[in-house]
Design a protein around this motif. Structure first.
Motif, short mmCIF file in Angstrom:
data_model
loop_
_atom_site.label_atom_id
_atom_site.label_comp_id
_atom_site.label_asym_id
_atom_site.label_seq_id
_atom_site.Cartn_x
_atom_site.Cartn_y
_atom_site.Cartn_z
N SER A 102 -7.91 -5.73 -2.42
CA SER A 102 -8.94 -6.72 -2.75
C SER A 102 -8.32 -8.10 -2.88
O SER A 102 -8.88 -9.10 -2.41
CB SER A 102 -9.63 -6.33 -4.06
OG SER A 102 -10.28 -5.07 -3.93
N ARG B 191 -2.64 1.58 -7.02
CA ARG B 191 -3.35 0.31 -7.15
C ARG B 191 -3.74 -0.28 -5.81
O ARG B 191 -3.88 -1.49 -5.66
CB ARG B 191 -2.48 -0.69 -7.92
CG ARG B 191 -2.25 -0.29 -9.36
CD ARG B 191 -1.86 -1.47 -10.20
NE ARG B 191 -1.84 -1.15 -11.61
CZ ARG B 191 -1.67 -2.05 -12.58
NH1 ARG B 191 -1.53 -3.32 -12.27
NH2 ARG B 191 -1.66 -1.69 -13.84
N ARG B 192 -3.89 0.57 -4.82
CA ARG B 192 -4.22 0.09 -3.49
C ARG B 192 -5.50 -0.74 -3.46
O ARG B 192 -5.56 -1.80 -2.86
CB ARG B 192 -4.37 1.27 -2.53
CG ARG B 192 -3.05 1.81 -2.00
CD ARG B 192 -3.28 2.94 -1.04
NE ARG B 192 -2.02 3.46 -0.52
CZ ARG B 192 -1.94 4.52 0.27
NH1 ARG B 192 -3.04 5.17 0.62
NH2 ARG B 192 -0.77 4.94 0.71
N LEU B 193 -6.55 -0.24 -4.12
CA LEU B 193 -7.84 -0.91 -4.07
C LEU B 193 -7.75 -2.32 -4.64
O LEU B 193 -8.22 -3.28 -4.03
CB LEU B 193 -8.89 -0.10 -4.83
CG LEU B 193 -10.31 -0.68 -4.82
CD1 LEU B 193 -10.80 -0.82 -3.38
CD2 LEU B 193 -11.26 0.20 -5.63
N LYS B 194 -7.12 -2.46 -5.80
CA LYS B 194 -6.99 -3.77 -6.42
C LYS B 194 -6.14 -4.71 -5.57
O LYS B 194 -6.46 -5.88 -5.39
CB LYS B 194 -6.39 -3.64 -7.83
CG LYS B 194 -7.30 -2.96 -8.84
CD LYS B 194 -6.66 -2.93 -10.21
CE LYS B 194 -7.58 -2.29 -11.24
NZ LYS B 194 -6.96 -2.24 -12.59
N SER C 220 0.83 -1.21 0.00
CA SER C 220 0.00 0.00 0.00
C SER C 220 0.86 1.26 0.00
O SER C 220 0.45 2.30 -0.51
CB SER C 220 -0.93 0.00 1.22
OG SER C 220 -0.20 0.19 2.42
#
Length: 280
Positions: free
Chosen positions: A24, A18-21, A12
């Motif tokens: 997830s 691309r934190r969200l991906k 992170s």
């Protein structure tokens, strides 16, 4: 989870875009891990590790205080006595392993599991009054995972006994004459090899840990800290030992450092500019 969570945090920081991906993906991994270690293990009859395994160091720290005959309150003594008589705790305490306590005939595992919360409260209450004993107990219990001068067994007679003069696999693989004769004392011969100056670090837990940390320093100094990501699972494993080691020096607990040595040594020579950034 101690390996997964630090990896998620490090990612992170490095790959903001691309934190969200990525989170997830880690959520799926963590959920899968919890399902496997929870319902699946229960369904096939695998029992979870007892609470005493996770609280090995707190138990050792409390044991050190009692062993040193340091003052504790009546309420604290009452909680501890329900788990193991204080006189017995003072006697069986060994600064290198919690096994002497948890495997003692007078240690009540059921009571410890049922009163785990009360034990943790007592442990926290005692900490401000006994910082020296707590620190020393932690240092002894984790000694082999940071001190290169500490060692323990690697091969035992129970395994070396499988080798016979006609089936000496160690000799067949290495060709070393020191392993060519009677395999009944192969463990002693193994010790002779591991203490050779050139190969000693390969048989030492702390040497591999410090080597890995040195690689991390090199990567930071060369502005390639993102490559530390590959080593975060190892660092998480080491951290778990520093927080809950049941014994002072167990080679198999951090054997992953030895297995990953070729990759660890290769990482400083990688050039991340040759690869597409994950943050694009």
């Amino acid at each position: 989870l101690l390996a997964i969570l630090p990896t998620a945090i490090w990612i992170s920081v490095l790959f903001v875009g691309r934190r969200l991906k990525l989170f997830s993906l880690f959520a799926v991994v963590i959920a899968f891990s919890l399902v496997v270690q929870g319902p699946l293990f229960t369904a096939i009859g695998i029992k979870p590790s007892p609470l005493v395994e996770a609280l090995a160091i707190p138990l050792q720290q409390v044991g050190a205080v009692v062993h040193n005959n340091e003052e504790i309150t009546d309420e604290q003594a009452e909680v501890l006595s329900a788990i193991i008589p204080l006189e017995r705790l003072a006697t069986v305490y060994n600064n290198t392993s919690v096994d002497w306590i948890k495997f003692d005939s007078q240690f009540d595992r059921k009571a410890f599991a049922e009163q785990g919360g009360e034990f943790i409260k007592v442990w926290l209450q005692m900490a401000p009054d006994h910082p020296g004993s707590y620190l020393r107990a932690w240092g002894w219990q984790t000694l082999g995972y940071w001190d290169v001068g500490t060692e323990n067994w690697i091969i035992t007679k129970s395994t070396s006994a499988f080798f016979t003069p006609t089936q000496n696999l160690m000799y067949q693989v290495t060709g070393l004459e020191i392993l060519a004769t009677d395999p009944s004392n192969l463990d002693q011969r193994y010790d002779a090899i591991r203490h050779l100056p050139v190969v000693y670090p390969l048989f030492n837990i702390a040497s591999m840990v410090w080597l890995t940390l040195a690689v991390c320093v090199i990567l930071v100094a060369s502005k390639r800290a993102n490559l530390i990501l590959a080593l975060v699972p190892l660092l998480g494993l080491w951290l778990s030992m520093m927080l809950s080691a049941p014994t002072y020096c167990e080679f198999r607990y951090l054997f992953a450092f030895h297995l990953c040595l070729p990759v660890t040594l290769l990482i400083p020579f990688l050039n991340p500019t040759r690869y597409q950034s994950l943050d694009r």
